[in-house]
Design a protein around this motif. Structure first.
Motif, PDB file in Angstrom:
ATOM      1  N   UNK A  53      17.737  50.096  45.317  1.00 23.21           N
ATOM      2  CA  UNK A  53      17.134  50.280  47.806  1.00 23.21           C
ATOM      3  C   UNK A  53      15.781  51.059  47.538  1.00 23.21           C
ATOM      4  N   UNK A  54      15.215  51.115  47.082  1.00 21.47           N
ATOM      5  CA  UNK A  54      13.636  52.025  46.282  1.00 21.47           C
ATOM      6  C   UNK A  54      12.970  50.064  46.819  1.00 21.47           C
ATOM      7  N   UNK A  55      11.360  51.145  47.056  1.00 18.42           N
ATOM      8  CA  UNK A  55      10.979  49.845  48.275  1.00 18.42           C
ATOM      9  C   UNK A  55       9.505  49.893  46.902  1.00 18.42           C
ATOM     10  N   UNK A  56       8.827  48.482  46.983  1.00 15.56           N
ATOM     11  CA  UNK A  56       7.883  48.366  45.738  1.00 15.56           C
ATOM     12  C   UNK A  56       6.776  47.162  46.133  1.00 15.56           C
ATOM     13  N   UNK A  57       5.568  48.195  46.014  1.00 18.52           N
ATOM     14  CA  UNK A  57       4.845  46.752  46.650  1.00 18.52           C
ATOM     15  C   UNK A  57       4.782  45.529  45.281  1.00 18.52           C
ATOM     16  N   UNK A  58       4.567  44.323  46.395  1.00 17.34           N
ATOM     17  CA  UNK A  58       4.231  43.240  45.370  1.00 17.34           C
ATOM     18  C   UNK A  58       3.362  42.107  45.365  1.00 17.34           C
ATOM     19  N   UNK A  59       2.480  41.590  44.761  1.00 27.15           N
ATOM     20  CA  UNK A  59       0.970  40.684  44.891  1.00 27.15           C
ATOM     21  C   UNK A  59       1.943  39.168  44.903  1.00 27.15           C
ATOM     22  N   UNK A  60       1.476  38.441  45.908  1.00 29.53           N
ATOM     23  CA  UNK A  60       1.539  37.172  45.661  1.00 29.53           C
ATOM     24  C   UNK A  60       0.797  36.382  44.851  1.00 29.53           C
ATOM     25  N   UNK A  61       0.724  36.661  43.270  1.00 30.91           N
ATOM     26  CA  UNK A  61      -0.606  35.942  43.076  1.00 30.91           C
ATOM     27  C   UNK A  61      -0.956  34.139  43.244  1.00 30.91           C
TER      28      UNK A  61
ATOM     29  N   UNK B 283      12.708  45.681  48.416  1.00 31.27           N
ATOM     30  CA  UNK B 283      13.585  46.189  47.163  1.00 31.27           C
ATOM     31  C   UNK B 283      13.179  45.847  46.373  1.00 31.27           C
ATOM     32  N   UNK B 284      14.051  47.270  45.421  1.00 32.18           N
ATOM     33  CA  UNK B 284      14.409  46.474  43.515  1.00 32.18           C
ATOM     34  C   UNK B 284      14.305  45.345  43.842  1.00 32.18           C
ATOM     35  N   UNK B 285      15.529  45.227  44.171  1.00 35.16           N
ATOM     36  CA  UNK B 285      16.599  44.384  44.412  1.00 35.16           C
ATOM     37  C   UNK B 285      16.353  43.141  44.528  1.00 35.16           C
ATOM     38  N   UNK B 286      15.825  43.013  45.268  1.00 34.55           N
ATOM     39  CA  UNK B 286      15.339  41.886  45.916  1.00 34.55           C
ATOM     40  C   UNK B 286      14.087  41.031  44.763  1.00 34.55           C
ATOM     41  N   UNK B 287      13.498  42.118  44.301  1.00 32.55           N
ATOM     42  CA  UNK B 287      12.370  41.835  43.132  1.00 32.55           C
ATOM     43  C   UNK B 287      13.302  41.248  42.050  1.00 32.55           C
ATOM     44  N   UNK B 288      13.640  42.121  41.838  1.00 30.41           N
ATOM     45  CA  UNK B 288      15.376  41.449  40.597  1.00 30.41           C
ATOM     46  C   UNK B 288      15.574  40.348  40.598  1.00 30.41           C
ATOM     47  N   UNK B 289      15.924  39.929  42.265  1.00 26.41           N
ATOM     48  CA  UNK B 289      16.870  38.108  41.953  1.00 26.41           C
ATOM     49  C   UNK B 289      15.852  37.789  42.072  1.00 26.41           C
ATOM     50  N   UNK B 290      14.506  38.156  42.532  1.00 31.35           N
ATOM     51  CA  UNK B 290      13.720  36.997  42.435  1.00 31.35           C
ATOM     52  C   UNK B 290      13.566  36.846  40.514  1.00 31.35           C
ATOM     53  N   UNK B 291      12.563  37.805  39.545  1.00 28.39           N
ATOM     54  CA  UNK B 291      12.959  37.141  38.255  1.00 28.39           C
ATOM     55  C   UNK B 291      13.691  36.540  37.690  1.00 28.39           C
ATOM     56  N   UNK B 292      15.498  36.963  38.268  1.00 28.47           N
ATOM     57  CA  UNK B 292      16.749  36.298  37.510  1.00 28.47           C
ATOM     58  C   UNK B 292      16.932  34.796  38.179  1.00 28.47           C
ATOM     59  N   UNK B 293      15.998  34.476  39.582  1.00 23.85           N
ATOM     60  CA  UNK B 293      15.792  33.122  39.787  1.00 23.85           C
ATOM     61  C   UNK B 293      15.599  32.233  38.480  1.00 23.85           C
ATOM     62  N   UNK B 294      16.313  30.423  38.272  1.00 24.55           N
ATOM     63  CA  UNK B 294      15.155  29.962  38.104  1.00 24.55           C
ATOM     64  C   UNK B 294      14.500  29.144  38.603  1.00 24.55           C
ATOM     65  N   UNK B 295      14.638  29.856  40.085  1.00 26.73           N
ATOM     66  CA  UNK B 295      13.631  28.211  41.270  1.00 26.73           C
ATOM     67  C   UNK B 295      12.896  29.528  40.827  1.00 26.73           C
TER      68      UNK B 295
END
Length: 254
Positions: A17-25, A39-51
């Motif tokens: 539930x911690x928040x973090x800044x995320x850049x769009x490359x 949130x960290x959970x949303x970013x980690x779900x992004x990393x886990x996604x294959x698409x």
């Protein structure tokens, strides 16, 4: 943490539930990557996604400040003299101690570190490819308005000398004050990054502050004959430099 890949479950279980800044490359506005807060959970779900339909990079995350009792790393002793972060911690200010988490091909644009500070980084896992330019070399690839490109292009600037450094898992790199650099993650990568100031580079930081002040004075020079001009210049400069101005004034004048 898994040995050769980002353990998303670890971050979800410990920091979800911690928040973090995320850049769009992939999304550039005014010659900079756009940023958002996730949130960290949303970013980690992004990393886990294959698409993935975009290339995101978690950057400048103040995890040490958010979780001060989690001693998840120690500062290498060679980088221990750190006035910048000591001041931040003593005054409960935002520090310059960051976690970076990026997938393969995420990148940081060509830049010089904030306030002309030193910087160091250590790869926890992954691999980075960095290009590092001596201070005087940057003039060779500025545009007519004095702006640097978002990224250095090999074919476009053939007479510019630079160092190309591959940073593997466990490697630490030190960047001196004033060295421009850009970095690309060649693998999914986690790194710890610090900006820092001490007696060895305080003069360079002071010069950077003077240059910033002159820039502020130039931008509002139409008001230079008003009684508030000096105070307004200081106010604007402080808003740009936050508490680093105070550090430089205190340390340089004592």
């Amino acid at each position: 943490m898994k040995s050769d890949s980002i353990d998303c479950d670890y971050f979800i279980n410990n920091f979800s539930q911690l928040e973090a800044p995320v850049a769009d490359c992939d999304k550039i506005v005014y010659n900079a990557q756009t940023k958002q807060i996730l949130t960290v959970i949303d970013f980690m779900k992004y990393l886990e996604s294959e698409e993935r339909d975009t290339l995101l990079y978690l950057k400048d995350w103040h995890l040490k400040k958010l979780r001060p009792n989690d001693n998840f790393y120690e500062v290498p002793s060679i980088f221990g003299s750190d006035w910048l972060n000591e001041y931040a911690q003593d005054h409960n200010e935002d520090d310059f101690m960051f976690v970076y988490i990026g997938p393969k091909d995420s990148w940081t644009p060509l830049h010089v570190d904030v306030y002309n500070s030193f910087s160091w980084s250590v790869n926890v896992i992954g691999r980075k490819n960095g290009l590092y330019f001596l201070l005087e070399r940057k003039r060779k690839f500025k545009d007519p308005l004095g702006n640097l490109p978002l990224l250095f292009e090999y074919d476009k600037y053939k007479n510019v000398r630079y160092f190309e450094i591959i940073q593997e898992k466990g490697d630490a790199i030190f960047v001196p004050s004033g060295w421009h650099h850009q970095v690309t993650n060649e693998l999914d990568t986690i790194s710890i990054n610090h900006n820092w100031v001490n007696a060895c580079n305080i003069e360079e930081v002071w010069k950077a502050l003077e240059k910033s002040l002159k820039s502020v004075e130039h931008e509002i020079e139409e008001f230079k004959d008003t009684p508030e001009f000096v105070d307004q210049c200081q106010l604007i400069l402080k808003s740009m430099l936050v508490w680093t101005l105070n550090i430089a004034l205190i340390l340089y004048c004592t």
